[in-house]
Write a protein that holds these residues in place. Structure first.
Motif, PDB file in Angstrom:
ATOM      1  N   LYS A 124      -8.023   0.994 -10.007  1.00  0.00           N
ATOM      2  CA  LYS A 124      -7.275   2.303 -10.275  1.00  0.00           C
ATOM      3  C   LYS A 124      -6.688   2.983  -9.396  1.00  0.00           C
ATOM      4  N   HIS A 125      -7.647   2.941  -8.221  1.00  0.00           N
ATOM      5  CA  HIS A 125      -7.114   3.995  -7.009  1.00  0.00           C
ATOM      6  C   HIS A 125      -5.954   3.510  -6.406  1.00  0.00           C
ATOM      7  N   THR A 126      -5.946   2.082  -6.112  1.00  0.00           N
ATOM      8  CA  THR A 126      -4.823   1.529  -5.605  1.00  0.00           C
ATOM      9  C   THR A 126      -3.539   1.614  -6.281  1.00  0.00           C
ATOM     10  N   GLU A 127      -3.557   1.601  -7.646  1.00  0.00           N
ATOM     11  CA  GLU A 127      -2.421   1.865  -8.141  1.00  0.00           C
ATOM     12  C   GLU A 127      -1.941   3.355  -8.391  1.00  0.00           C
ATOM     13  N   ASP A 128      -2.858   4.111  -8.288  1.00  0.00           N
ATOM     14  CA  ASP A 128      -2.645   5.741  -8.129  1.00  0.00           C
ATOM     15  C   ASP A 128      -2.053   6.079  -6.778  1.00  0.00           C
ATOM     16  N   ILE A 129      -2.493   5.253  -5.657  1.00  0.00           N
ATOM     17  CA  ILE A 129      -1.738   5.375  -4.360  1.00  0.00           C
ATOM     18  C   ILE A 129      -0.188   5.067  -4.585  1.00  0.00           C
ATOM     19  N   CYS A 130       0.234   4.113  -5.376  1.00  0.00           N
ATOM     20  CA  CYS A 130       1.581   3.769  -5.517  1.00  0.00           C
ATOM     21  C   CYS A 130       2.409   4.500  -6.579  1.00  0.00           C
ATOM     22  N   ALA A 131       1.847   5.449  -7.471  1.00  0.00           N
ATOM     23  CA  ALA A 131       2.186   6.107  -8.378  1.00  0.00           C
ATOM     24  C   ALA A 131       3.532   6.883  -8.275  1.00  0.00           C
ATOM     25  N   PRO A 132       3.397   7.570  -6.995  1.00  0.00           N
ATOM     26  CA  PRO A 132       4.760   8.331  -6.432  1.00  0.00           C
ATOM     27  C   PRO A 132       5.714   7.705  -5.812  1.00  0.00           C
ATOM     28  N   LEU A 133       5.889   6.243  -5.805  1.00  0.00           N
ATOM     29  CA  LEU A 133       6.779   5.437  -5.209  1.00  0.00           C
ATOM     30  C   LEU A 133       7.823   5.389  -6.243  1.00  0.00           C
TER      31      LEU A 133
END
Length: 386
Positions: free
Chosen positions: A16-25
């Protein structure tokens, strides 16, 4: 069962954290590869997923169907043992598979791993799962630094988000920590997770030395720049001097001088430099040159490890004067996992500590990061010794 449950929880949190990092992109941000050292975010998303498929699902599930036969070619990084791959410099050409398809791939593999763990809790699977989790945590750090490079080289210098604070000053005053001459033990020695390059606990003899309790600040580094540090060959290795001149290096990465004021690009956008914050995005070459300018030196990785309990660390990966070499009795794992660390033990310098991009519970005082001497896109800094 307790170990399986705790690893499954950590696995799901990590995914989940990996996808959270990408969320603002924005969608377009996922594909960009400005330089060979930077991988597109979509590639990180796929590669960390392929790792679990390749090393666990293909080998420990009898009825598993590979999600897509092309993905091993696309998302293999450097594992010669497991076959051909897209060369690193071509990762930015992968307009396909789409970002949506990669997220579907992630969801599929995450669910299959979770189901597999309910049926098979062998020690081999749990060991590989733990490695895979920390492998993905490594890529979370790389992902964030790659995103910064992608956005920081966009002419508009767009902000990534407004929550990550890169440049907090260290509140204490500069002091020198004295360490006595003696024989010290180095290396990992607990039952908690570590990488194979931390193993082989051994003794080293150290001369008496002193090490700074603070990282070098932006203000201190600006003094080096304004004193002509980048123009004085006496401070630089020969290879570094060629690098400075060939690439016209005059400041740390992301620095800009605007109307006679120093600014840098941050994950929050372009900002005026915080003079008291630790300098960052400098190479080993620059770290060595600065130490020469101060008539001091960088600590060895052993000096750093022995002294680390006396200072705060974790804001910057700290360059050391140590070449990245195997510890005594180091042995590569069999098969593809043997390529994880050992094959890189040449032409690299060790970094210690961690950075603001390092995920929680991922680093420790025996952790050995390593990069070539000219690398600057990571959150690197320096601590002086004498």
């Amino acid at each position: 069962m307790a170990r399986r449950d705790s690893l499954l929880k950590l696995f799901l949190e990590t995914r989940k954290h990996t996808e959270d990092i990408c969320a603002p992109l924005e969608l377009e941000d996922y594909v960009v590869q400005p330089i060979v050292d930077v991988s597109p975010p979509k590639w990180h998303l796929g590669h960390t997923t392929w790792f679990f498929e390749e090393f666990i699902l293909k080998n420990y599930t009898t009825e598993y169907t590979v999600y897509n036969e092309d993905f091993a070619f696309v998302f293999n990084s450097y594992y010669e043992t497991v076959g051909k791959r897209v060369i690193r410099s071509d990762r930015g050409n992968l307009s396909r598979p789409s970002v949506q398809k990669i997220y579907e791939y992630r969801k599929y593999i995450t669910n299959v791993i979770a189901t597999t763990l309910k049926e098979n809790t062998s020690s081999d699977i749990l060991m590989l799962l733990e490695i895979g989790i920390h492998h993905e945590k490594q890529h979370q750090e790389l992902l964030l630094t790659d995103i910064k490079f992608i956005l920081g080289n966009n002419p508009l210098l767009p902000a990534y988000n407004n929550t990550i604070k890169e440049h907090s000053p260290e509140p204490h005053k500069q002091e020198w920590i004295s360490i006595e001459e003696g024989v010290y033990e180095i290396g990992h020695h607990t039952d908690e997770f570590c990488y194979d390059n931390e193993l082989g606990r051994h003794k080293v003899y150290l001369q008496p030395y002193q090490i700074a309790n603070k990282l070098v600040t932006n203000k201190e580094y600006i003094a080096f720049i304004e004193a002509g540090g980048y123009n004085n060959h006496n401070y630089w290795h020969a290879e570094a001097w060629d690098w400075v001149n060939s690439n016209k290096i005059t400041t740390p990465l992301y620095w800009h001088k605007i109307e006679d004021k120093w600014h840098y690009y941050t994950l929050n956008g372009l900002q005026e430099i915080n003079l008291e914050a630790p300098v960052t995005h400098i190479s080993y070459f620059e770290s060595f040159a600065y130490a020469q300018y101060k008539k001091l030196r960088l600590p060895t990785e052993f000096e750093w490890e022995v002294a680390q309990s006396h200072f705060d660390w974790g804001k910057r990966w700290e360059w050391t004067e140590s070449a990245y070499l195997p510890y005594p009795e180091y042995a590569k794992a069999d098969g593809a996992l043997g390529e994880y660390n050992g094959k890189f033990m040449v032409n690299q310098k060790v970094l210690r500590g961690g950075s603001i991009a390092t995920p929680l519970n991922h680093t420790r005082h025996t952790y050995r990061n390593f990069f070539p001497t000219n690398i600057r896109w990571q959150f690197t800094g320096l601590r002086l010794a004498k």
